[in-house]
Design a protein around this motif. Structure first.
Motif, PDB file in Angstrom:
ATOM      1  N   LEU A  97       0.894  -1.539   0.321  1.00  0.00           N
ATOM      2  CA  LEU A  97       0.188  -0.022   0.277  1.00  0.00           C
ATOM      3  C   LEU A  97       0.998   1.143   0.138  1.00  0.00           C
ATOM      4  N   VAL A  98       2.055   1.447   0.964  1.00  0.00           N
ATOM      5  CA  VAL A  98       3.429   2.666   0.660  1.00  0.00           C
ATOM      6  C   VAL A  98       3.774   2.448  -0.882  1.00  0.00           C
ATOM      7  N   GLY A  99       3.512   1.604  -1.389  1.00  0.00           N
ATOM      8  CA  GLY A  99       4.291   1.462  -2.464  1.00  0.00           C
ATOM      9  C   GLY A  99       3.039   1.974  -3.609  1.00  0.00           C
ATOM     10  N   GLU A 100       1.594   1.771  -3.875  1.00  0.00           N
ATOM     11  CA  GLU A 100       0.856   2.293  -4.438  1.00  0.00           C
ATOM     12  C   GLU A 100       0.623   3.538  -3.809  1.00  0.00           C
ATOM     13  N   ASP A 101       1.538   4.095  -2.131  1.00  0.00           N
ATOM     14  CA  ASP A 101       0.716   6.209  -2.255  1.00  0.00           C
ATOM     15  C   ASP A 101      -0.894   5.174  -1.574  1.00  0.00           C
ATOM     16  N   LYS A 102      -0.838   4.700  -1.557  1.00  0.00           N
ATOM     17  CA  LYS A 102      -1.822   5.087  -0.640  1.00  0.00           C
ATOM     18  C   LYS A 102      -2.209   4.739   0.968  1.00  0.00           C
ATOM     19  N   ILE A 103      -0.708   4.736   1.649  1.00  0.00           N
ATOM     20  CA  ILE A 103      -0.449   4.591   2.489  1.00  0.00           C
ATOM     21  C   ILE A 103       0.743   5.184   2.664  1.00  0.00           C
ATOM     22  N   ASN A 104       0.652   6.336   3.767  1.00  0.00           N
ATOM     23  CA  ASN A 104       2.089   7.012   4.297  1.00  0.00           C
ATOM     24  C   ASN A 104       2.408   6.785   5.326  1.00  0.00           C
ATOM     25  N   VAL A 105       3.894   6.191   5.493  1.00  0.00           N
ATOM     26  CA  VAL A 105       4.601   6.117   7.176  1.00  0.00           C
ATOM     27  C   VAL A 105       3.980   7.520   7.921  1.00  0.00           C
ATOM     28  N   ASP A 106       3.437   8.135   7.622  1.00  0.00           N
ATOM     29  CA  ASP A 106       3.343   9.612   8.935  1.00  0.00           C
ATOM     30  C   ASP A 106       1.937   9.845   8.873  1.00  0.00           C
ATOM     31  N   ASP A 107       0.772   9.282   7.935  1.00  0.00           N
ATOM     32  CA  ASP A 107      -0.213   8.966   8.466  1.00  0.00           C
ATOM     33  C   ASP A 107      -0.459   8.965   9.906  1.00  0.00           C
ATOM     34  N   LYS A 108      -1.197   9.440  10.318  1.00  0.00           N
ATOM     35  CA  LYS A 108      -1.889   9.221  11.843  1.00  0.00           C
ATOM     36  C   LYS A 108      -2.646   8.396  12.085  1.00  0.00           C
ATOM     37  N   LEU A 109      -2.481   7.523  13.199  1.00  0.00           N
ATOM     38  CA  LEU A 109      -4.381   6.867  12.924  1.00  0.00           C
ATOM     39  C   LEU A 109      -5.315   7.151  13.100  1.00  0.00           C
ATOM     40  N   GLY A 110      -5.406   8.949  13.682  1.00  0.00           N
ATOM     41  CA  GLY A 110      -6.917   8.970  14.093  1.00  0.00           C
ATOM     42  C   GLY A 110      -7.415  10.099  13.572  1.00  0.00           C
ATOM     43  N   GLU A 111      -6.824  10.216  12.356  1.00  0.00           N
ATOM     44  CA  GLU A 111      -6.956  10.633  10.820  1.00  0.00           C
ATOM     45  C   GLU A 111      -7.861   9.519   9.765  1.00  0.00           C
ATOM     46  N   ILE A 112      -6.887   8.227  10.259  1.00  0.00           N
ATOM     47  CA  ILE A 112      -7.141   7.160   9.283  1.00  0.00           C
ATOM     48  C   ILE A 112      -8.948   6.572  10.014  1.00  0.00           C
ATOM     49  N   VAL A 113      -8.682   6.321  10.831  1.00  0.00           N
ATOM     50  CA  VAL A 113      -9.238   5.267  11.803  1.00  0.00           C
ATOM     51  C   VAL A 113     -10.289   6.047  12.681  1.00  0.00           C
ATOM     52  N   PRO A 114     -11.794   6.426  11.890  1.00  0.00           N
ATOM     53  CA  PRO A 114     -12.662   6.731  13.147  1.00  0.00           C
ATOM     54  C   PRO A 114     -12.693   7.593  14.293  1.00  0.00           C
TER      55      PRO A 114
END
Length: 434
Positions: free
Chosen positions: A106-123
């Motif tokens: 998913l990182v390779g497909e630019d769907k996830i970034n390692v700097d993404d924050k948990l609360g901004e993704i999982v409500p």
């Protein structure tokens, strides 16, 4: 004439250099016979001393398999010999061979970034104390989350309120579980657990189903579990449970489906979650005799209790595989994400996840992958993972070697730690990693 003489000398020196280089390479080449003798000796000693009932082992490189052998039996009854198609419960090796591999894709497909924050993704975690945790912190085990929570124990009670476990054996506490004895009068919470299938319930074991409403309790406990200092290394199963939630929220697909997609591209079929859906029970290694929660010899269902209550598909555990399937993943990783001409994972992502980004802080961990401070057993760039059930895989990108050892050392009980006291897997890795 002088020029001719100089040319002859130069040609001679070049050939001398090539032959010396070849000699160096030949010294480093893998001596299959010598290593097989060493491994046979180690395995026979381990089986004789009861480290585990049986094992699979593969030693290979990025393009070859040098040794593939099976040893011993499924359990100590010695009725079934270990076969190449048999699958083992990988325990925490699932963290990298499941959730981490999917994250890398998913990182390779630019769907996830390692700097993404948990609360901004999982409500669910948006306004919690762990909302700011990043994918990077979860994968490097620097989140500060407590190592584990025994979620399943809140589903158990006793009629008179006496403890579930005691450190003393007695009439009321007859059976051993780990280092404690189990209350013989345990009652299961009927609000959440059922011993017959119900609509929308998730199967935990062959005769046990759970109400998914219980997961709110699970996630609620995780949300307040950051009781250690953030940024420091502390290995926690909870980190990969959260990575799983990030993956599934981002993609709208379940972890097992996403992982299966990668395995299919690699052409491997003896790997996956909930093995009874894709192989026979006879081909699954038994793990522990569980006197506490499932009251049975666990076979065909995940050993880890947290993964069990999540239906056998979890970021921290749940994968079953044979060594042969894992060897394909090792070769893909050693070939920088490529296998049989197909780019499965981006090369830069493989390099990013398998290095030690926090080494200046004294943290050698990779992203998802286990890495060790160099010592007598491990080299600087080695990476891999181990599993509680007695599983191990490591590889070295410098010499392109890998080792896989699968055992069910927890059969019949998790108290058997003989293989660890002996540095069993580390000794074999040191031998084949020269």
């Amino acid at each position: 004439m002088k020029k001719t003489g100089v040319r002859i000398v130069l040609v001679f020196l070049i050939f001398l250099g090539i032959s010396c280089q070849s000699l160096k390479k030949s010294k480093k080449s893998f001596d299959t016979k010598q290593n097989e003798v060493f491994i046979d000796s180690m395995m026979n000693n381990a089986l004789g001393k009861g480290f585990f009932p049986g094992a699979q082992i593969i030693v290979g490189s990025k393009d070859s398999v040098f040794i593939l052998k099976n040893y011993g039996y499924h359990d100590y009854s010695k009725k079934g010999l270990v076969k190449t198609d048999d699958v083992y419960d990988l325990a925490s090796m699932s963290k990298v061979l499941g959730a981490t591999l999917v994250t890398m894709r998913l990182v390779g497909e630019d769907k996830i970034n390692v700097d993404d924050k948990l609360g901004e993704i999982v409500p669910f975690y948006k306004n919690t104390a762990i909302a700011d945790l990043t994918v990077f912190e979860l994968l490097t085990h620097t989140s500060g989350l407590t190592p584990s929570i025994t979620f399943y124990q809140s589903l158990l009670s006793t009629p008179d309120g006496s403890p579930l476990l005691s450190n003393q054996q007695s009439e009321n506490y007859p059976d051993l579980f780990d280092t404690m004895y189990v209350n013989k009068n345990i009652v299961y919470d009927s609000n959440y657990l059922s011993f017959e299938p119900k609509d929308h319930y998730v199967q935990v074991y062959k005769n046990m189903w759970i109400n998914p409403e219980f997961y709110k309790t699970v996630y609620g406990k995780i949300a307040v579990a950051n009781i250690h200092e953030r940024g420091k290394y502390l290995y926690s199963d909870l980190n990969l449970l959260l990575v799983q939630q990030i993956i599934e929220t981002k993609t709208g697909q379940k972890l097992d489906q996403l992982a299966k997609g990668i395995y299919s591209e690699l052409g491997i079929s003896k790997i996956g979650y909930n093995p009874l859906k894709w192989t026979s029970e006879e081909n699954v290694m038994p793990t522990e005799i569980d006197h506490f929660f499932r009251k049975d010899t666990i076979k065909g269902y995940v050993h880890d209790e947290a993964a069990a209550i999540l239906g056998g598909v979890s970021g921290n555990a749940g994968l079953f595989a044979n060594a042969q399937s894992i060897s394909v993943i090792c070769q893909m990783l050693l070939n920088n994400g490529k296998y049989h001409g197909k780019q499965i994972l981006k090369s830069k992502v493989v390099k990013e996840f398998t290095k030690s980004p926090l080494v200046k802080k004294g943290i050698y961990r990779g992203l998802g992958f286990d890495k060790r401070k160099p010592d007598e057993f491990y080299k600087k760039n080695d990476f891999g993972h181990t599993g509680f059930t007695g599983t191990f895989f490591f590889m070295n990108p410098d010499n392109n070697r890998f080792l896989i050892i699968l055992t069910n050392r927890v059969n019949p009980t998790r108290t058997n730690r003989l293989m660890y006291k002996d540095d069993f897997t580390a000794k074999i890795w040191r031998q084949v990693n020269e």
